[in-house]
Design a protein around this motif. Structure first.
Motif, PDB file in Angstrom:
ATOM      1  N   GLN A   1     -51.336  20.285 -16.261  1.00  0.00           N
ATOM      2  CA  GLN A   1     -50.932  21.310 -15.272  1.00  0.00           C
ATOM      3  C   GLN A   1     -49.992  20.502 -14.114  1.00  0.00           C
ATOM      4  O   GLN A   1     -50.240  19.287 -14.028  1.00  0.00           O
ATOM      5  N   LEU A   2     -48.868  21.003 -13.967  1.00  0.00           N
ATOM      6  CA  LEU A   2     -48.093  20.610 -12.846  1.00  0.00           C
ATOM      7  C   LEU A   2     -48.682  21.423 -11.783  1.00  0.00           C
ATOM      8  O   LEU A   2     -47.967  22.672 -11.606  1.00  0.00           O
ATOM      9  N   THR A   3     -48.935  20.859 -10.631  1.00  0.00           N
ATOM     10  CA  THR A   3     -49.765  21.713  -9.534  1.00  0.00           C
ATOM     11  C   THR A   3     -48.857  21.881  -8.130  1.00  0.00           C
ATOM     12  O   THR A   3     -48.578  20.672  -7.750  1.00  0.00           O
ATOM     13  N   LEU A   4     -48.278  22.715  -7.798  1.00  0.00           N
ATOM     14  CA  LEU A   4     -47.694  22.998  -6.640  1.00  0.00           C
ATOM     15  C   LEU A   4     -48.543  22.594  -5.382  1.00  0.00           C
ATOM     16  O   LEU A   4     -49.561  23.067  -5.289  1.00  0.00           O
ATOM     17  N   VAL A   5     -48.123  21.209  -4.544  1.00  0.00           N
ATOM     18  CA  VAL A   5     -49.033  21.094  -3.543  1.00  0.00           C
ATOM     19  C   VAL A   5     -48.301  21.159  -2.104  1.00  0.00           C
ATOM     20  O   VAL A   5     -48.840  21.286  -1.065  1.00  0.00           O
ATOM     21  N   ALA A   6     -46.983  21.314  -2.299  1.00  0.00           N
ATOM     22  CA  ALA A   6     -46.038  21.630  -0.796  1.00  0.00           C
ATOM     23  C   ALA A   6     -44.736  22.184  -1.229  1.00  0.00           C
ATOM     24  O   ALA A   6     -44.399  22.231  -2.520  1.00  0.00           O
ATOM     25  N   ARG A   7     -44.246  23.204  -0.265  1.00  0.00           N
ATOM     26  CA  ARG A   7     -43.168  23.967  -0.377  1.00  0.00           C
ATOM     27  C   ARG A   7     -42.463  23.724   0.885  1.00  0.00           C
ATOM     28  O   ARG A   7     -42.588  24.759   1.620  1.00  0.00           O
ATOM     29  N   PRO A   8     -41.596  22.829   1.200  1.00  0.00           N
ATOM     30  CA  PRO A   8     -41.243  22.861   2.515  1.00  0.00           C
ATOM     31  C   PRO A   8     -40.073  23.886   2.817  1.00  0.00           C
ATOM     32  O   PRO A   8     -39.578  23.988   4.020  1.00  0.00           O
ATOM     33  N   ASN A   9     -39.372  24.217   1.851  1.00  0.00           N
ATOM     34  CA  ASN A   9     -38.209  25.232   2.000  1.00  0.00           C
ATOM     35  C   ASN A   9     -38.430  26.620   1.237  1.00  0.00           C
ATOM     36  O   ASN A   9     -37.593  26.979   0.131  1.00  0.00           O
TER      37      ASN A   9
ATOM     38  N   ILE B   1     -19.691  28.795   5.599  1.00  0.00           N
ATOM     39  CA  ILE B   1     -19.783  27.559   6.234  1.00  0.00           C
ATOM     40  C   ILE B   1     -21.166  27.227   6.663  1.00  0.00           C
ATOM     41  O   ILE B   1     -21.793  26.081   6.631  1.00  0.00           O
ATOM     42  N   GLY B   2     -21.828  28.181   7.475  1.00  0.00           N
ATOM     43  CA  GLY B   2     -23.100  27.822   8.201  1.00  0.00           C
ATOM     44  C   GLY B   2     -24.143  27.925   7.077  1.00  0.00           C
ATOM     45  O   GLY B   2     -25.078  27.174   7.058  1.00  0.00           O
ATOM     46  N   ALA B   3     -24.162  28.431   6.080  1.00  0.00           N
ATOM     47  CA  ALA B   3     -24.933  28.698   4.885  1.00  0.00           C
ATOM     48  C   ALA B   3     -24.823  27.313   4.152  1.00  0.00           C
ATOM     49  O   ALA B   3     -25.606  26.569   3.722  1.00  0.00           O
ATOM     50  N   LEU B   4     -23.684  26.696   3.870  1.00  0.00           N
ATOM     51  CA  LEU B   4     -23.556  25.650   3.292  1.00  0.00           C
ATOM     52  C   LEU B   4     -24.152  24.353   3.957  1.00  0.00           C
ATOM     53  O   LEU B   4     -24.861  23.499   3.331  1.00  0.00           O
ATOM     54  N   GLU B   5     -23.964  24.539   5.207  1.00  0.00           N
ATOM     55  CA  GLU B   5     -24.349  23.394   6.087  1.00  0.00           C
ATOM     56  C   GLU B   5     -25.896  23.466   6.233  1.00  0.00           C
ATOM     57  O   GLU B   5     -26.705  22.346   6.316  1.00  0.00           O
ATOM     58  N   ALA B   6     -26.553  24.654   6.375  1.00  0.00           N
ATOM     59  CA  ALA B   6     -27.898  24.717   6.441  1.00  0.00           C
ATOM     60  C   ALA B   6     -28.390  24.062   4.922  1.00  0.00           C
ATOM     61  O   ALA B   6     -29.664  23.402   4.871  1.00  0.00           O
ATOM     62  N   ALA B   7     -27.823  24.548   3.886  1.00  0.00           N
ATOM     63  CA  ALA B   7     -28.427  24.362   2.529  1.00  0.00           C
ATOM     64  C   ALA B   7     -28.320  22.699   2.403  1.00  0.00           C
ATOM     65  O   ALA B   7     -29.421  21.978   1.813  1.00  0.00           O
ATOM     66  N   ALA B   8     -27.192  21.952   3.084  1.00  0.00           N
ATOM     67  CA  ALA B   8     -27.201  20.476   2.930  1.00  0.00           C
ATOM     68  C   ALA B   8     -28.428  19.979   3.690  1.00  0.00           C
ATOM     69  O   ALA B   8     -28.640  18.595   3.312  1.00  0.00           O
ATOM     70  N   ARG B   9     -29.073  20.499   4.572  1.00  0.00           N
ATOM     71  CA  ARG B   9     -30.190  20.002   5.390  1.00  0.00           C
ATOM     72  C   ARG B   9     -31.675  20.372   4.677  1.00  0.00           C
ATOM     73  O   ARG B   9     -32.501  19.835   5.471  1.00  0.00           O
ATOM     74  N   TRP B  10     -31.616  21.006   3.821  1.00  0.00           N
ATOM     75  CA  TRP B  10     -32.984  21.198   2.953  1.00  0.00           C
ATOM     76  C   TRP B  10     -33.491  19.882   2.806  1.00  0.00           C
ATOM     77  O   TRP B  10     -33.041  18.871   2.021  1.00  0.00           O
ATOM     78  N   PRO B  11     -34.934  19.752   3.194  1.00  0.00           N
ATOM     79  CA  PRO B  11     -35.625  18.535   2.928  1.00  0.00           C
ATOM     80  C   PRO B  11     -35.743  18.459   1.587  1.00  0.00           C
ATOM     81  O   PRO B  11     -36.025  19.316   0.716  1.00  0.00           O
ATOM     82  N   GLY B  12     -35.562  17.115   0.820  1.00  0.00           N
ATOM     83  CA  GLY B  12     -35.883  16.936  -0.466  1.00  0.00           C
ATOM     84  C   GLY B  12     -34.503  17.025  -1.304  1.00  0.00           C
ATOM     85  O   GLY B  12     -34.434  16.625  -2.597  1.00  0.00           O
TER      86      GLY B  12
END
Length: 219
Positions: free
Chosen positions: A158-166, A185-196
């Motif tokens: 199994q690949l077990t999901l242990v965290a979902r920050p986004n 533009i705001g959506a692009l900038e927000a996506a660029a900040r997604w952790p990981g």
């Protein structure tokens, strides 16, 4: 997700003679995994393949069924391992996995960093134009993991999901955003900040936001 098989390999010649790391061999014993991927797995062109943000490639088996339906004359060749993936799973959907998701795999912890960008090598291996384009258009790309913690990992399990920050930052959502003619533009900038999110993908998102910000308004 259920891990059904693992593949590794080294560069081999495509039908046209050019080298590629797309050729993989089934592994059926426990694997040593480091921040650069599975021990014994190598790329032909490290400028664009491999590295910490592309350490391990996962491709769901369900995607092969979709490809076999679209290219029935290739159905017998569209089998797990054919497109160069390391991990082949039952389950796992681009609409249901998110950037930054973390998975436990034996002693190993993986983090989903970016979707795969299919290239000409898929068409070259299958000797069929248009497969790579179809993979991209239909979102059948699979994705890459970085390795947050190395160690021993089983060849099945199994690949077990242990965290979902986004939550909501699905690969489908990212593909839709990047495919829009004039995204927010705001959506692009927000996506660029997604952790990981892989650094090169975040950079492309910021560059596009900057470019759009310098374009004249249109009706």
């Amino acid at each position: 997700m259920t891990l059904q098989s693992v593949y590794t390999g080294g560069p081999g010649p495509l039908p046209d003679g050019r080298p590629s790391g797309i050729y993989k061999t089934l592994r059926d014993t426990p694997l040593t995994v480091t921040t650069l991927g599975i021990q014994g797995d190598h790329q032909a062109d490290p400028r664009v393949h491999g590295g910490p943000d592309k350490a391990i490639h996962l491709f769901p088996r369900e995607n092969y069924r979709a490809l076999a339906t679209a290219f029935p004359h290739l159905a017998t060749r569209l089998v797990p391992g054919m497109l160069g993936e390391n991990l082949s799973t039952a389950g796992g959907d681009q609409a249901a996995v998110c950037i930054g998701d973390r998975y436990a795999w034996g002693e190993v912890v993986l983090e989903l960093s970016q979707p795969r960008r299919p290239c000409w090598k898929i068409d070259a291996r299958l000797e069929q134009d248009g497969v790579a384009a179809y993979v991209a258009e239909q979102g059948l790309t699979g994705w890459y993991f970085r390795v947050l913690r190395g160690g021993l990992a089983p060849a099945r399990g199994q690949l077990t999901l242990v965290a979902r920050p986004n939550p909501g930052a699905t690969l489908t959502a990212l593909a839709d955003l990047m495919g829009q003619h004039r995204p927010s533009i705001g959506a692009l900038e927000a996506a660029a900040r997604w952790p990981g999110l892989a650094g090169d993908v975040a950079r492309r998102l910021r560059q596009r936001a900057d470019w759009l910000g310098h374009q004249p308004e249109t009706d």
